[in-house]
Design an enzyme around this catalytic site. Structure first.
Site, mmCIF file in Angstrom:
data_model
loop_
_atom_site.group_PDB
_atom_site.id
_atom_site.type_symbol
_atom_site.label_atom_id
_atom_site.label_comp_id
_atom_site.label_asym_id
_atom_site.label_seq_id
_atom_site.Cartn_x
_atom_site.Cartn_y
_atom_site.Cartn_z
ATOM 1 N N GLU A 110 0.819 -1.121 0.010
ATOM 2 C CA GLU A 110 -0.037 -0.011 -0.140
ATOM 3 C C GLU A 110 0.897 1.278 -0.092
ATOM 4 O OE1 GLU A 110 -2.265 -0.262 3.478
ATOM 5 O OE2 GLU A 110 -2.627 -2.447 3.314
ATOM 6 N N LYS A 126 2.203 4.475 1.461
ATOM 7 C CA LYS A 126 2.265 5.025 2.998
ATOM 8 C C LYS A 126 1.944 6.642 2.928
ATOM 9 C CE LYS A 126 5.340 5.092 7.099
ATOM 10 N NZ LYS A 126 4.667 6.428 7.610
ATOM 11 N N ASP A 136 1.134 10.300 3.720
ATOM 12 C CA ASP A 136 1.533 11.128 4.709
ATOM 13 C C ASP A 136 0.523 12.372 5.106
ATOM 14 O OD1 ASP A 136 3.577 12.130 6.085
ATOM 15 O OD2 ASP A 136 4.613 13.069 4.337
ATOM 16 N N TYR A 160 -6.763 1.681 6.139
ATOM 17 C CA TYR A 160 -5.832 0.877 5.654
ATOM 18 C C TYR A 160 -5.900 -0.235 6.679
ATOM 19 C CZ TYR A 160 -3.210 3.914 8.996
ATOM 20 O OH TYR A 160 -2.810 4.687 9.975
ATOM 21 N N LYS A 196 10.858 2.918 2.952
ATOM 22 C CA LYS A 196 10.634 4.577 2.650
ATOM 23 C C LYS A 196 11.387 4.914 1.328
ATOM 24 C CE LYS A 196 9.373 7.187 5.775
ATOM 25 N NZ LYS A 196 9.695 7.144 7.347
ATOM 26 N N CYS A 246 21.557 45.314 -13.700
ATOM 27 C CA CYS A 246 21.808 43.911 -14.465
ATOM 28 C C CYS A 246 23.326 43.446 -14.328
ATOM 29 C CB CYS A 246 21.505 43.908 -15.973
ATOM 30 S SG CYS A 246 21.964 42.379 -16.830
ATOM 31 N N CYS A 271 24.767 43.320 -18.126
ATOM 32 C CA CYS A 271 24.971 44.507 -18.831
ATOM 33 C C CYS A 271 24.957 46.014 -18.013
ATOM 34 C CB CYS A 271 23.834 44.571 -19.887
ATOM 35 S SG CYS A 271 22.306 44.871 -19.658
ATOM 36 N N CYS A 323 15.649 43.147 -16.724
ATOM 37 C CA CYS A 323 16.650 43.942 -17.111
ATOM 38 C C CYS A 323 16.187 44.790 -18.200
ATOM 39 C CB CYS A 323 17.837 42.781 -17.618
ATOM 40 S SG CYS A 323 18.875 43.887 -18.657
ATOM 41 N N CYS A 373 21.629 43.576 -24.109
ATOM 42 C CA CYS A 373 22.254 42.628 -23.134
ATOM 43 C C CYS A 373 22.607 41.281 -23.197
ATOM 44 C CB CYS A 373 20.969 42.403 -21.906
ATOM 45 S SG CYS A 373 21.541 41.281 -20.650
HETATM 46 S S1 IVH Z 1 -0.651 0.287 8.802
HETATM 47 C C1 IVH Z 1 0.162 -2.145 12.768
HETATM 48 N N1 IVH Z 1 -1.096 1.261 6.420
HETATM 49 O O1 IVH Z 1 2.415 4.956 9.013
HETATM 50 C C2 IVH Z 1 0.364 -1.261 11.297
HETATM 51 N N2 IVH Z 1 0.049 2.968 8.115
HETATM 52 O O2 IVH Z 1 4.678 4.416 11.006
HETATM 53 C C3 IVH Z 1 -0.184 0.097 11.498
HETATM 54 N N3 IVH Z 1 0.637 4.954 7.421
HETATM 55 O O3 IVH Z 1 0.871 5.655 12.179
HETATM 56 C C4 IVH Z 1 -0.335 1.158 10.536
HETATM 57 N N4 IVH Z 1 0.008 4.656 5.201
HETATM 58 O O4 IVH Z 1 -0.373 6.884 10.340
HETATM 59 C C5 IVH Z 1 -0.536 1.523 7.707
HETATM 60 N N5 IVH Z 1 -1.193 2.142 4.347
HETATM 61 C C6 IVH Z 1 -0.788 2.394 5.389
HETATM 62 C C7 IVH Z 1 -0.371 3.509 6.192
HETATM 63 C C8 IVH Z 1 0.245 3.682 7.391
HETATM 64 C C9 IVH Z 1 0.291 5.599 6.381
HETATM 65 C C10 IVH Z 1 1.287 5.633 8.592
HETATM 66 C C11 IVH Z 1 0.172 5.490 10.029
HETATM 67 C C12 IVH Z 1 1.026 5.084 11.079
HETATM 68 C C13 IVH Z 1 2.277 5.289 10.550
HETATM 69 C C14 IVH Z 1 3.337 4.131 11.009
#
Ligand code: IVH
Length: 787
Positions: A119, A121, A123, A231, A322, A416, A419, A446, A452
């Site tokens: 999935e 991650k 932010d 998630y 990451k 400038c 020039c 300029c 120039c």
């Molecule tokens: S699962 C037991 N899935 O990442 C697993 N976390 O460092 C719990 N996060 O606090 C998290 N996308 O805010 C999971 N697809 C995803 C995620 C996700 C972002 C964040 C979440 C968590 C942090 C963990």
């Protein structure tokens, strides 16, 4: 037997229930299926209908109604909520090798090789949401994992989070975990609005999401366009509930109950598939609607997850893979001021090289003086550099605590650097992406023009580029030498170069000199479009050059066209028109273009004006543009018909103005007063002359041409005005709207497209609301008219 009233009330209750269902269904298709089924305006209309019904019958307004997402009474503080099951975090891996090590660790502990659910991650902020019997009960932040803050009211305002679950197979107690995010687009417009108001901007979407969610006043949260993706499951009761035995299957269950799940979720069976997934998401990262900082890899099989268990605060069965950091700290070594093709001076930061976002960066653009001011850059500063995707590296901020006490500010130069001509500050109105605001943006230019050397170099490189004259073999090094030896002072001089001129350029011999000469001479014939594009007029790109050629037909016409007619050409606004007029009134650029025009041959042969422009460019149009009080299109047509020429209008006697259709006494005096002023007369004579000069003439049939106004938002719409207006008379508004193609009517019906309600609007407003007609304030009208 039921009486009329109770029947009525039953009908209302049913209508409310149906509208609620319809709206929630649309919400589901919009947020979960990502496939909107109706236009936003229609959704808003239905929502308004529901609001009206609920206001009249508050007893039928339920907490799961889509109208209840606007926020409530501000809280004094957030209450604490103990999580039913701890909210965990994730361990990280940063490379393929580290991921393989993770894989080997778990593979050793499982009987069969693990497969994965991968999935993005996200932010944003982790939240936990509780549903009892399918009804939203409460929501909490992650906090320290054991206890979080009660953000029930704020989460209620997030439209993609269901207030009632769909279907009938959800468990009686369900805890859903996921990430609240702010989509990039919402983040950009939030910051644009903040900038326009002079408020502080958010650093990134995650901070913006956090700042929006942790508001004691949920009305603020409601105004912030937050999103959500589920998630994971939290607590489920009874524990024996029929959940899927794979994580991926559980995500599908969550989706079926009404939760958005990222479309990027994918099952992967091997290490190499996971790595391919990681790489694929990383390359598409910048195109995603939300920020992510990696991918999360979870063992898919729930039985295996249970077997693997947890270490400290993180599961053994999942890891965050990451992406390389997009922000790093480094030293500012200096600021260069680069002069571009059109003279714009851009500050560029020279940095101590730093590895960020997967590449080594040693320069970052500072855009303009405003950006330098925002950063408050000083010599020797430590800065945070950001490089996201293919985007040019940026300086996010200065780390002020590392600044030396005696650090000197960095000033924008007044001359400038190349020039020494004066640098002039140009203030431009820039329309923001959201289109609801414009901001002033200062650029520095300029004033040296082609004298120039920096501008000349860029102009030549642009002139020979593919989309302009497309001349091969004139690379940067050659351009530099040609300029240094004063062989070319404008791009047109390229065509005068002889083989003798270039034979002693570095690395040149007889053959290369001949080749260069031939490749230049081969491009003596050019289309009008490329010719115009090659001039390098500010704001004139391919589309504008094409439009200018198509509608004005010849170089002479483009050169002489007044701004009043330029703006009639599709895609050309006031700002672009001003750039074109100012380019052709500058003697330096005229020297160059005239010389170029005499040197090259334009082919196919130049034509005249397009019929579209001739049609639009009629006397009545320009009469309206004079902005004489009360004279709109309807009155301008008979005026044009009566006089036929502006010169006759200026010479007219009082009696000539009598019995012109629609020319009331008031309008007549306004017109007579206008044309009696000397500067107005001069302007009109000049305008008519320059329009005739490019081959326009007013003809009778075209004057009565009905539909020559450009299509606008208002074209064909029925608009009603009500209440009193503060910045203009209602009648004036009517005239303006009619000019923009609207039909202005005095009564509201279901055919009305828009009601503009001024102060003290009464029954028309109520009726419009009942009918679900779109309602605007005077301010909104003015904003739309200015667009
Ligand atoms: S699962 C037991 N899935 O990442 C697993 N976390 O460092 C719990 N996060 O606090 C998290 N996308 O805010 C999971 N697809 C995803 C995620 C996700 C972002 C964040 C979440 C968590 C942090 C963990």
């Amino acid at each position: 037997m039921q009486n009329d009233t109770s029947l009525n009330i039953q009908a209302v209750a049913q209508e409310i229930a149906e509208l609620t269902d319809t709206l929630n269904g649309h919400n589901y298709r919009y947020y979960v299926d990502d496939a909107p089924s109706i236009p936003d305006a229609e959704y808003d209309r239905l929502l308004k209908q529901l609001t009206v019904l609920e206001t009249e019958h508050p007893e039928y307004c339920f907490p799961d109604s889509p109208t209840q997402r606007v926020g409530g009474v501000p809280l004094a503080k957030f209450e604490q909520i103990a999580h039913l099951k701890p909210m965990l975090s994730l361990d990280n891996v940063f490379s393929d090798e580290e991921f393989e090590a993770f894989y080997n660790r778990i593979n050793d502990k499982t009987a069969t090789a693990p497969t994965f659910c991968c999935e993005p991650k996200l932010d944003g902020l982790a939240v936990s949401i509780l549903y009892r019997d399918g009804v939203y009960e409460r929501a909490a932040t992650r906090g320290d994992g054991k206890t979080g803050e009660d953000i029930t009211e704020n989460v209620r305002t997030i439209r993609s989070i269901p207030m009632k679950l769909r279907g009938d197979d959800f468990p009686p107690l369900l805890e859903v975990r996921g990430e609240v995010i702010m989509p990039k687009q919402a983040f950009d417009s939030l910051n644009e609005r903040a900038r326009a108001k002079g408020d502080k901007e958010f650093v990134n979407p995650r901070n913006a999401a956090a700042g929006s969610l942790r508001q004691l006043d949920s009305k603020i949260t409601a105004s912030r366009s937050l999103g959500f993706y589920a998630y994971a499951l939290g607590v489920v009761e009874p524990e024996t509930w029929g959940l899927a035995d794979h994580h991926y299957g559980q995500l599908l269950q969550l989706k079926s109950w009404g939760f958005p799940v990222s479309a990027e979720v994918k099952q992967c069976d091997s290490v190499s598939e996971v790595i391919a997934y990681y790489t694929d998401i990383m390359t598409r990262r910048s195109a995603l609607a939300y920020e992510i900082d990696g991918v999360v890899i979870k063992v898919d099989n729930i039985a295996q997850q249970l077997k693997l268990g947890f270490v400290a605060k993180a599961p053994r069965w999942a890891t965050a893979f990451k992406f390389p950091a997009q922000e790093e700290m480094t030293l500012l070594e200096g600021v260069d001021f680069q002069v571009g093709r059109t003279g714009a001076v851009t500050p560029v930061a020279r940095l101590k090289p730093i590895f960020v976002g997967g590449v080594t960066v040693s320069n970052a653009t500072l855009h303009n003086a405003d950006e330098m001011k925002r950063l408050e850059l000083m010599e020797g500063d430590t800065v945070i550099v950001r490089r996201a995707g293919d985007v040019i590296p940026q300086i996010v901020s200065v780390v002020k605590q590392f600044r030396k006490d005696n650090a000197k500010p960095i000033e924008f130069p007044s001359k400038c650097p190349v020039c020494k001509s004066l640098i002039e500050k140009v203030i431009k109105q820039k329309k923001l992406k959201t289109k609801s605001h414009t901001i002033e943006q200062a650029t520095h230019k300029c004033t040296g023009g082609l004298s120039c050397k920096a501008q000349l170099k860029e102009s030549i490189s642009y002139f020979v580029s593919k989309k302009c004259f497309d001349i091969d073999g004139v690379g940067e090094k050659i351009v530099e030498q040609l300029i240094k030896r004063s062989l070319v002072n404008t791009p047109a001089d390229l065509f005068q170069l002889t083989t003798d001129d270039v034979i002693d350029l570095d690395g040149f011999g007889e053959l290369s000199a001949r080749n260069l000469y031939d490749s230049i001479q081969a491009k003596l014939v050019v289309s009008l479009e490329r010719f115009i594009l090659s001039l390098g007029i500010s704001e004139v790109g391919d589309a504008t050059a094409k439009s200018l050629s198509k509608h004005l037909g010849s170089f002479e016409n483009i050169k002489k066209c007044p701004r009043e007619a330029l703006v009639l050409i599709p895609d050309i606004g006031q700002e672009v028109a001003d750039e074109i007029v100012s380019y052709f009134s500058n003697s330096n650029s005229l020297n160059f273009v005239n010389k170029l025009y005499d040197t090259v041959e334009i082919s196919p042969k130049e034509k005249g004006l397009s019929s579209a422009i001739v049609k639009k460019s009629q006397m009545a149009h320009y009469i309206v543009k004079l902005e004489v009080l009360g004279i709109s299109k309807v009155t301008a047509l008979p005026i044009a018909e009566r006089f036929g020429l502006f010169s006759s209008l200026l010479d007219a006697e009082f009696s000539d103005f009598l019995s012109i259709k629609g020319l009331t006494e008031k309008r007549r005096s306004a017109l007579i007063e206008f044309i009696s002023k000397e500067n107005n007369r001069e302007y009109i004579i000049e305008l008519e002359k320059s329009l005739f000069d490019i081959g326009l003439h007013w003809t009778q049939e075209q004057v009565v041409e009905e539909d020559y106004s450009p299509v606008t938002y208002f074209t064909g719409k029925t608009v009603v005005l009500t209440g009193s207006f503060s910045t203009m008379k209602r009648n004036e508004a009517k005239g303006i709207l009619e000019d923009k193609g609207a039909k202005v009517s005095s009564s509201i019906s279901k055919n009305t497209d828009l009601l503009v309600a001024g102060e003290k609007a009464g029954s028309k407003l109520t009726k419009a609301q009942e009918l679900g007609v779109l309602v605007w304030s005077e301010e909104q009208l003015i904003e739309a008219l200015n667009e």
